[in-house]
Design a protein around this motif. Structure first.
Motif, PDB file in Angstrom:
ATOM      1  N   VAL A  35       0.836  -1.202   0.000  1.00  0.00           N
ATOM      2  CA  VAL A  35       0.000   0.000   0.000  1.00  0.00           C
ATOM      3  C   VAL A  35       0.873   1.255   0.000  1.00  0.00           C
ATOM      4  O   VAL A  35       0.554   2.254  -0.659  1.00  0.00           O
ATOM      5  CB  VAL A  35      -0.951  -0.010   1.213  1.00  0.00           C
ATOM      6  N   ARG A  38       1.857   2.161  -3.636  1.00  0.00           N
ATOM      7  CA  ARG A  38       0.790   1.972  -4.607  1.00  0.00           C
ATOM      8  C   ARG A  38       1.006   2.790  -5.884  1.00  0.00           C
ATOM      9  O   ARG A  38       0.509   2.435  -6.942  1.00  0.00           O
ATOM     10  CB  ARG A  38      -0.570   2.308  -3.992  1.00  0.00           C
ATOM     11  N   TRP A  41       2.594   0.583  -8.503  1.00  0.00           N
ATOM     12  CA  TRP A  41       1.917  -0.631  -8.979  1.00  0.00           C
ATOM     13  C   TRP A  41       1.814  -0.653 -10.501  1.00  0.00           C
ATOM     14  O   TRP A  41       1.937  -1.695 -11.133  1.00  0.00           O
ATOM     15  CB  TRP A  41       0.521  -0.719  -8.371  1.00  0.00           C
ATOM     16  N   LEU A  95      -7.536  -5.220  -8.175  1.00  0.00           N
ATOM     17  CA  LEU A  95      -6.138  -5.593  -7.976  1.00  0.00           C
ATOM     18  C   LEU A  95      -5.841  -6.997  -8.488  1.00  0.00           C
ATOM     19  O   LEU A  95      -4.716  -7.295  -8.900  1.00  0.00           O
ATOM     20  CB  LEU A  95      -5.780  -5.504  -6.489  1.00  0.00           C
TER      21      LEU A  95
END
Length: 733
Positions: A35, A38, A41, A95
């Protein structure tokens, strides 16, 4: 009391078993780290796309044609729903679904490309045969002129069995055609060659995706009919060929060949010795149009246009000349891409330059990891097979390493420039070149070892001299020569360009001649390279300290070289060449037959020396290898292995040997427990390698590749380890 005493050590303290791993706590910690990063990502999405493409090419059998799209569509729908939904599970669904969608998408793109390029290929050698077609590429080689023909017609083949493209080398002294011309010639043609050993370079796969179904050479003079009209692509190829010819005319010799490689991407005329010097000195990247060349060309155009506009106050004070310069540089980059042939490194470099120039136009950061991710997406989507090629792997690995390094250390290095004087700036510039070379070398080392079995040890000092010279002298004169070429004045730029190339050539030759300039290594196992790739991506794509976890798989991947063991015996697919390992050398059945295959075998074994197999009546290894007119006998690990050249001794060897390798076609299988591999097996299964360990390991090139569209006739092949007895019932090839 007994139990309590037994549970105490010498110090009197009771031993306690380790507590259970807190799986939930570990998972929570990993989630927090994810997190926290992120924003990074998105950088893993091209990795998922590449994983799908790589998964397709790793298969041993061709999957159902609609598999990829069938998986991708519902995952895309789920991702779209999760992106727009306010449902509590939507973020988690996104996700999971989006990466899987990209994996399936990569698989589907690879399947589509395979279907799109599918075309017939020759199954056997034919000729001399009348061949005619339209010239789509002309290459200047040291051995002469090589042309690639499209819209092919062959007098011995029906249209539905005729290759879409054919590549032939013309006879010396033949007229040189231009792209778009119609050429007729008598030629001997062969199928594209198969790998020289299991796991080796697969030219058949490369030829399949180039729609190249035959290669060969002309046996007569060619007839050329000039093209009446041409398409845009044909016109670009024609311009490229004409520019290459004019470069060679203005700058003959090796310097002209290197200049052509830098300007038009034509590297075929570079002498083999000079090519080897550039590879051994770590300067081979200068011969491939990639990031360095594209950056220097567009950068020179950008600063030149901006400087010219700045000389006009009325424009410089009221107009965005920086953005105008970016537009001009963008045009130069597009022209460079067009005349260079648009190879994979050039495509990647062009996309990166376009994204950097577009960032200038919209006031964003020019170079970033996201721009590299978009470049990777575009290249893989347009040419998915590029992912298995060394050009894609090395070019993206080098740029990825450089961006990651300067993300982490760029600020500190920039701070050193603030208080540095002129001398300090010069030293920092050299330091930057050295660091760039080191990072790029380390980033590409695994791929260089995997594909070329060689690592240049002195690339840093060579690049410290060659790269600045290429930037401040060679590339600017290359740009001048291109601008003056329409006026017939290209020599004004090419001659001084040749002076700089000559200096770089001497640097490459001197560096390659240093003691231990290169380190020869055996082929890295596939799993070792995969670990290095995973570890390298983990190091480069994350920013938090947990990126250091990637060091461990990289180290394990490097250590995999210690597990690499060259085959103990290799058989060529036609049985004409055999290599038997004896101590630290290969004993070859012939020094002249299929020299390219022999060089490949020696290189992949780590550059070991070679020698001839014992002549008739002679022996090697104190009698462990004995030969006569009928063949050779090899004694290894309590096994008797017979290499048979004469069919008359086959029955005897089947009775007395554990393994019979027949270089002629056997009329029957061996009985009992004796294994037999004969010439028919070799022709069906391709080059075959054996390891004499316990158990005996036998691998063939076609078995490793599997039942794929680019592997001819493999479904009809018989396993090389077959021990069946009785008469043969398969047809002769």
């Amino acid at each position: 009391m007994v139990d309590e005493a037994a549970g105490k050590g010498a110090s009197g303290f009771a031993w306690r078993p380790p507590s259970r791993i807190d799986v939930q706590g570990v998972a929570h910690g990993l989630l927090l780290r994810l997190v926290a990063e992120r924003e990074r990502w998105v950088l893993w999405l091209p990795v998922a796309f590449a994983l799908g493409i790589g998964g397709y090419f790793a298969l041993r059998s061709e999957p159902w044609g609609g598999l990829g799209i069938t998986m991708a569509l519902p995952l895309a729908a789920l991702s779209l729903w999760a992106r727009r939904s306010l449902h509590p599970v939507a973020p988690t669904a996104l996700l999971i679904a989006l990466p899987l969608c990209l994996v399936a998408g990569g698989f589907a793109v690879a399947q589509f490309e395979t279907w799109r390029v599918a075309a017939p290929a020759l199954e056997r050698r034919i000729g001399p045969a009348a061949l005619d077609g339209r010239v789509i590429e002309v290459e200047t080689l040291n051995e002469g002129i090589r042309v690639t023909l499209g819209a092919v017609r062959l007098d011995r083949l029906a249209p539905d069995r005729t290759p879409a493209r054919v590549r032939v080398r013309l006879k010396a002294g033949s007229a040189v055609p231009e792209v778009g011309d119609h050429l007729s010639v008598s030629a001997i043609l062969m199928p594209p060659p198969a790998p020289a050993l299991p796991g080796g370079f697969d030219f058949q796969r490369q030829a399949f995706f180039q729609r190249l179904g035959a290669v060969g050479f002309a046996v007569g003079s060619s007839q050329i009919v000039p093209a009446a009209r041409s398409s845009i692509s044909t016109a670009l190829r024609s311009v490229r060929s004409a520019m290459t010819a004019r470069i060679h005319a203005a700058l003959p010799g090796p310097e002209g060949a290197i200049a052509a490689a830098i300007i038009t991407g034509e590297r075929g005329a570079i002498p083999a010795g000079i090519n080897q010097d550039f590879r051994d000195s770590g300067l081979a990247h200068l011969l491939v149009i990639a990031g360095l060349h594209m950056t220097l060309a567009t950068g020179a155009a950008f600063f030149a246009i901006r400087a010219i506009l700045a000389l006009v106050p009325r424009i410089a004070l009221v107009r965005p000349i920086k953005k105008w310069a970016a537009l001009g540089a963008l045009l130069i980059a597009l022209l460079y891409l067009a005349i260079s042939g648009a190879a994979v490194p050039t495509q990647r470099a062009f996309v990166m330059c376009v994204l950097a120039l577009l960032a200038i136009l919209i006031d964003r950061q020019p170079v970033s990891m996201r721009s590299l991710a978009w470049a990777a997406f575009l290249v893989m989507a347009l040419d998915p097979v590029a992912i298995v090629g060394v050009s894609f792997q090395m070019s993206f690995a080098a740029v990825l390493g450089l961006i990651a390094f300067y993300e982490a250390w760029g600020g500190k290095l920039g701070g050193l420039r603030q208080d540095a004087g002129p001398i300090g700036h010069g030293l920092l510039h050299l330091l930057g070149i050295a660091l760039t070379t080191i990072v790029a070398t380390l980033g590409t080392a695994a791929f260089a070892i995997y594909h070329f079995n060689r690592f240049a040890l002195f690339s840093v000092p060579a690049n410290l001299i060659a790269v600045p010279l290429a930037g401040v002298w060679v590339m600017p004169w290359a740009l001048v020569s291109c601008l003056l070429m329409p006026l017939g004045l290209e020599s004004v730029g090419l001659v001084p360009m040749g002076w700089g190339i000559a200096v770089i050539e001497r640097v490459a030759h001197w560096t390659a001649g240093l003691p231990s300039a290169t380190l020869d290594l055996p082929t890295m196992p596939d799993w070792g390279l995969l670990l290095i790739v995973v570890g390298g991506l983990w190091l480069a794509l994350w920013r938090a300290p947990w990126r250091r976890w990637g060091v461990m798989p990289v180290l394990i991947g490097v250590a995999s070289l210690t597990a690499a063991h060259a085959p103990d015996l290799i058989l060529a697919a036609d049985g004409a060449l055999v290599a038997v390992r004896s101590n630290d050398a290969y004993l070859l059945s012939s020094e002249r037959t299929d020299r390219l295959a022999a060089e490949t075998w020696l290189r992949t074994a780590g550059g070991i020396p070679s020698g001839p197999l014992p002549a008739a009546g002679e022996a090697a290894e104190h009698g462990a290898i004995r030969c006569d007119a009928a063949g050779c006998l090899i004694l290894r690990n309590d096994r008797r292995i017979a290499l048979v050249r004469d069919i008359s001794v086959l029955d005897e060897e089947c009775r007395t040997s554990d393994l019979v390798l027949s270089l002629v076609r056997a009329p029957r299988r061996c009985g009992g427990r004796t294994r037999l591999i004969d010439l028919s097996d070799l022709r069906h299964n391709g080059a075959t390698a054996l390891w004499f360990g316990d158990p005996l390991r036998i691998e063939s090139a076609n078995a490793q590749r599997g039942d794929r569209p680019w592997v001819p006739n493999f479904p009809a092949a018989r396993p090389v380890s077959s021990a069946a007895s009785g008469p043969r019932d398969d047809p002769a090839p």
